[in-house]
Enzyme design. Sequence first.
Site, mmCIF file in Angstrom:
data_model
loop_
_atom_site.group_PDB
_atom_site.id
_atom_site.type_symbol
_atom_site.label_atom_id
_atom_site.label_comp_id
_atom_site.label_asym_id
_atom_site.label_seq_id
_atom_site.Cartn_x
_atom_site.Cartn_y
_atom_site.Cartn_z
ATOM 1 N N SER A 167 0.698 -1.297 0.287
ATOM 2 C CA SER A 167 0.268 -0.384 0.197
ATOM 3 C C SER A 167 0.758 1.051 0.021
ATOM 4 C CB SER A 167 -1.029 0.177 1.369
ATOM 5 O OG SER A 167 -1.651 1.265 1.377
ATOM 6 N N TYR A 201 -2.162 -1.674 10.358
ATOM 7 C CA TYR A 201 -2.384 -1.239 8.716
ATOM 8 C C TYR A 201 -1.270 -1.188 8.289
ATOM 9 C CZ TYR A 201 -3.582 -1.034 4.330
ATOM 10 O OH TYR A 201 -3.908 -1.627 2.967
#
Length: 269
Positions: free
Chosen positions: A133, A146
């Site tokens: 990401s 995350y």
Amino acid sequence: MSLDRYRTAVVTGASRGIGAATVRQLRISGIDVYAVARSADDLTSLAQETGCRPLALDISHRDAVLSALGSLDVDILVNNASAFARSTVSWEAAPDDIDALMDVNLRGTLNCLAAMVPGMKARGLGHVVNLSSMAATWAIPGMPVYAMTKAALHNLSQTLRLDLHGSGVRVSEIAPGRVETGAHLAMLDDREEGRRRFYEGYESLLAEDIAEAIMFVLGSPQRMDVSFMEIVPTDQSYGGSQFHRRGGSDRHAACTKPDMIPKNLAGSD
């Protein structure tokens, strides 16, 4: 661009979103695909559509992963499975959310590598594609755990290239910005509010965009390894913390709490 050197692929998190889009693209290219996810019903539908091999599996359990996948001659491994969690500051992260993020984003990836990379190395052929990401390399408020797991995956991808140096096995990391898959809705208790906050009015990436990028790195010549690719929406900038909302002057940060958006990133059109 050709995938002729490859025959078999494993895609995790394949039941929807980027995973399902990748399965579709691989099947169009004639690759035998094992589609892995926990949702057997969604996998069955995907198998009926594409002819992939559905495999309902919790990748956080190493013995199960080794048993199901360890004996396969896998040429392509797409580590796409990923958990999201509710938006919070780091010290308020719920233990259950932490466990889910660690189990899927890290432990699951390591388990899949343990099952399939030794065979790739022995055959001198293979390609590992890790989906991280933009949160792996940029500080984005509201999603600390995350982001931490994706940063670890970023480091793992680099280390894996060192570990496989000279083996002929390629390693690519793809780091998307905001993709409209529905995963962001897990960040808020109110899913409709999440849809309004993250998707309405924004021209986000689509799952098919990332699947096409995966096909590009897989189909590149063997002499070429796309080691890192960051893909962001045209309207998303400043490491993802600013996203222009079309039709207005509103920019929302990737986090969900206004007091967590740095003032210098609030911006205006």
